[in-house]
Design an enzyme around this catalytic site. Structure first.
Site, PDB file in Angstrom:
ATOM      1  N   PHE A   1      47.783  56.599  14.726  1.00 29.83           N
ATOM      2  CA  PHE A   1      47.432  57.970  15.541  1.00 29.83           C
ATOM      3  C   PHE A   1      48.758  58.506  15.626  1.00 29.83           C
ATOM      4  O   PHE A   1      49.834  58.136  15.804  1.00 29.83           O
ATOM      5  CB  PHE A   1      47.125  57.291  17.032  1.00 29.83           C
ATOM      6  CG  PHE A   1      46.752  58.058  17.962  1.00 29.83           C
ATOM      7  CD1 PHE A   1      45.451  58.873  17.497  1.00 29.83           C
ATOM      8  CD2 PHE A   1      47.192  58.374  19.171  1.00 29.83           C
ATOM      9  CE1 PHE A   1      44.850  59.707  18.553  1.00 29.83           C
ATOM     10  CE2 PHE A   1      46.667  59.398  19.865  1.00 29.83           C
ATOM     11  CZ  PHE A   1      45.323  59.951  19.605  1.00 29.83           C
TER      12      PHE A   1
ATOM     13  N   ASP B   1      49.149  48.225  17.911  1.00 26.60           N
ATOM     14  CA  ASP B   1      48.499  49.236  18.861  1.00 26.60           C
ATOM     15  C   ASP B   1      46.753  48.766  18.584  1.00 26.60           C
ATOM     16  O   ASP B   1      46.327  48.926  17.670  1.00 26.60           O
ATOM     17  CB  ASP B   1      48.693  50.715  18.330  1.00 26.60           C
ATOM     18  CG  ASP B   1      47.974  51.650  19.391  1.00 26.60           C
ATOM     19  OD1 ASP B   1      47.094  51.161  19.949  1.00 26.60           O
ATOM     20  OD2 ASP B   1      48.404  52.735  19.339  1.00 26.60           O
TER      21      ASP B   1
ATOM     22  N   TYR C   1      40.943  52.868  28.588  1.00 25.57           N
ATOM     23  CA  TYR C   1      39.657  53.786  28.874  1.00 25.57           C
ATOM     24  C   TYR C   1      38.696  53.848  27.644  1.00 25.57           C
ATOM     25  O   TYR C   1      37.766  54.771  28.070  1.00 25.57           O
ATOM     26  CB  TYR C   1      40.435  55.128  29.072  1.00 25.57           C
ATOM     27  CG  TYR C   1      41.492  55.793  28.210  1.00 25.57           C
ATOM     28  CD1 TYR C   1      40.929  56.362  27.125  1.00 25.57           C
ATOM     29  CD2 TYR C   1      42.529  55.675  28.591  1.00 25.57           C
ATOM     30  CE1 TYR C   1      41.939  56.893  26.341  1.00 25.57           C
ATOM     31  CE2 TYR C   1      43.589  56.181  27.703  1.00 25.57           C
ATOM     32  CZ  TYR C   1      43.185  56.652  26.302  1.00 25.57           C
ATOM     33  OH  TYR C   1      44.176  57.292  25.611  1.00 25.57           O
ATOM     34  N   LYS C   2      38.843  53.318  26.681  1.00 26.67           N
ATOM     35  CA  LYS C   2      37.782  53.272  25.455  1.00 26.67           C
ATOM     36  C   LYS C   2      36.810  52.152  25.750  1.00 26.67           C
ATOM     37  O   LYS C   2      36.078  52.415  26.689  1.00 26.67           O
ATOM     38  CB  LYS C   2      38.840  53.432  24.134  1.00 26.67           C
ATOM     39  CG  LYS C   2      39.644  54.213  24.142  1.00 26.67           C
ATOM     40  CD  LYS C   2      40.314  54.240  22.754  1.00 26.67           C
ATOM     41  CE  LYS C   2      41.428  55.135  22.436  1.00 26.67           C
ATOM     42  NZ  LYS C   2      41.001  56.717  22.451  1.00 26.67           N
TER      43      LYS C   2
ATOM     44  N   ARG D   1      32.533  61.233  14.548  1.00 24.75           N
ATOM     45  CA  ARG D   1      32.954  59.921  14.640  1.00 24.75           C
ATOM     46  C   ARG D   1      31.979  59.441  15.671  1.00 24.75           C
ATOM     47  O   ARG D   1      31.575  60.045  16.616  1.00 24.75           O
ATOM     48  CB  ARG D   1      34.284  59.940  15.155  1.00 24.75           C
ATOM     49  CG  ARG D   1      34.785  58.555  15.083  1.00 24.75           C
ATOM     50  CD  ARG D   1      36.224  58.502  15.456  1.00 24.75           C
ATOM     51  NE  ARG D   1      36.379  59.037  17.050  1.00 24.75           N
ATOM     52  CZ  ARG D   1      37.438  58.704  17.819  1.00 24.75           C
ATOM     53  NH1 ARG D   1      38.608  58.034  17.261  1.00 24.75           N
ATOM     54  NH2 ARG D   1      37.727  59.202  19.067  1.00 24.75           N
TER      55      ARG D   1
END
Length: 397
Positions: free
Chosen positions: A113, A184, A209-210, A356
């Protein structure tokens, strides 16, 4: 056996919406509103500052950390929560570099990321010890690990393609070369079966939060392997990482274990919502979750490839080689996604051309997956995406 019908009932899911974007932001757990009201009114409202003691607020980061630890294969007492993922990565990387002072290279890959790479660039420049960040293709990581590398810093699941790194094998390669490994888990925790202990990871960080459904901006987590926990020196020596924060000593003494990786005052309201969200995982078997996510993603892939030949699969075809998402490439990805969203199918876009879709068995059904693929095929077949409104870019994609 995990009952995904029961877990689905735990979430607020707007009628008429098929939600394939839990890999960006999980939906609202129904219990979150009740928990937030309780903390606002009965704890903060009624107890005021006394709530720090009466409601045990100070230990909430560790208690929530232990709940996350179970989902990532970490031992109790090795995970704490708070701050953001960027802050936690900064802490982990600084601590790892200090454990390898004679080495100068941080190794990462092009699938990482961008924020992780930004953090690494900033930290290495600030430390000013001739440190450098080496970024290679994901497939080249193993061969790039040599005795110049201090830290291998990788995201287990590629945020664009869903490509899955072999955490265990790459951590072994890092250790064999004398390096440390930071993972990560932003697209792993709550999506796939993770075992940082079996992989022997030195550090792991992630957001909540995912797939963990903690809400927008929910606190991040950090895991420090127990062998390092009482040795690492936190670069952010915040008062709540102090061994006795309310002694108000002039000198900093790090707390025991992972508690030294705490920084500032814990975000109690956000942690309370995250704690409520984690209730959904109480009876979930991670192997069953992984099997269900593969079934969902494979059904979607088959439907899309059968009816949308203009899309190109941008994820590994082998479901065991990817996380809980699928990506497809198309030059008009942004407009196509806006047309989908307008029809109640929510996914997202990653530049320059990636559609996605995330697959979350906690609340997603196979019927919804098939309907979503049918709607996608209709959007493409009719060029419904080619309207001015769908080409107009919003700040968040």
């Amino acid at each position: 056996m995990t009952d995904f019908t029961a877990t689905r009932a735990l979430f607020h899911l707007p009628e008429g919406v098929i939600y394939l974007d839990g890999n960006s932001l999980g939906p609202l757990p129904r219990s979150a509103s009740t928990r937030m009201a309780q903390v606002l009114e009965r704890q903060w409202g009624d107890r005021l500052i006394r709530a720090w003691n009466d409601c045990d607020w100070m230990t909430l980061p560790a208690r929530v950390g232990d709940r996350i630890a179970r989902l990532i294969g970490a031992p109790a007492g090795s995970v704490t929560t708070g701050d953001t993922l960027s802050v936690k990565l900064f802490q982990a990387l600084a601590a790892a570099l200090a454990l390898r002072p004679d080495r100068r290279v941080v190794l990462s890959d092009t699938g990482n990321f961008p924020s992780d790479l930004y953090i690494a660039d900033g930290l290495l420049g600030a430390l000013g010890r001739g440190l450098s960040l080496k970024v290679v293709a994901p497939e080249a990581v193993a061969d790039a690990i040599d005795d110049s590398v201090a830290v291998v810093m990788l995201t287990e699941v590629d945020y664009r393609s869903g490509r899955l790194h072999d955490m265990r094998a790459l951590t072994w390669r890092a250790h064999a070369a004398g390096a440390l490994a930071i993972w990560d888990l932003a697209h792993s925790a709550g999506a796939i079966a993770v075992d940082v202990t079996a992989a022997d990871a030195d550090f792991a960080v992630g957001c909540t939060y995912k797939y963990l459904n903690g809400g927008p901006g929910a606190p991040a987590f950090i895991h420090v392997a127990p062998r390092h926990a009482d040795v690492v020196q936190p670069i952010l020596s915040g008062w709540l990482g102090h061994d006795a924060p309310f002694a108000f000593e002039r000198a900093y003494r790090p707390a025991a274990g992972v508690e030294r990786m705490r920084v500032g005052t814990p975000p109690i309201l956000a942690l309370a919502v995250l704690d409520a969200a984690l209730d959904a995982w109480n009876d979930v078997d991670m192997a069953a979750l992984r099997a269900a996510s593969i079934r969902l993603s494979e059904r979607f892939r088959a439907e899309v490839e059968a009816h949308c030949p203009m899309l190109t699969l941008a994820s590994p075809r082998d479901p065991h080689a990817r996380g809980s998402q699928l990506s497809f490439a198309h030059p008009q990805a942004y407009a196509i996604m806006q047309a989908l969203i307008a029809r109640g199918v929510i996914g997202d876009v990653r530049a320059p051309d990636i559609l996605r879709f995330g697959f979350t068995p906690l609340y997603l059904t196979e019927d919804e997956v098939v309907r979503a693929a049918t709607i996608l095929a209709e959007v493409l077949a009719t060029d419904a995406w080619d309207r001015p409104a769908y080409h107009r870019r919003a700040p968040v994609t």
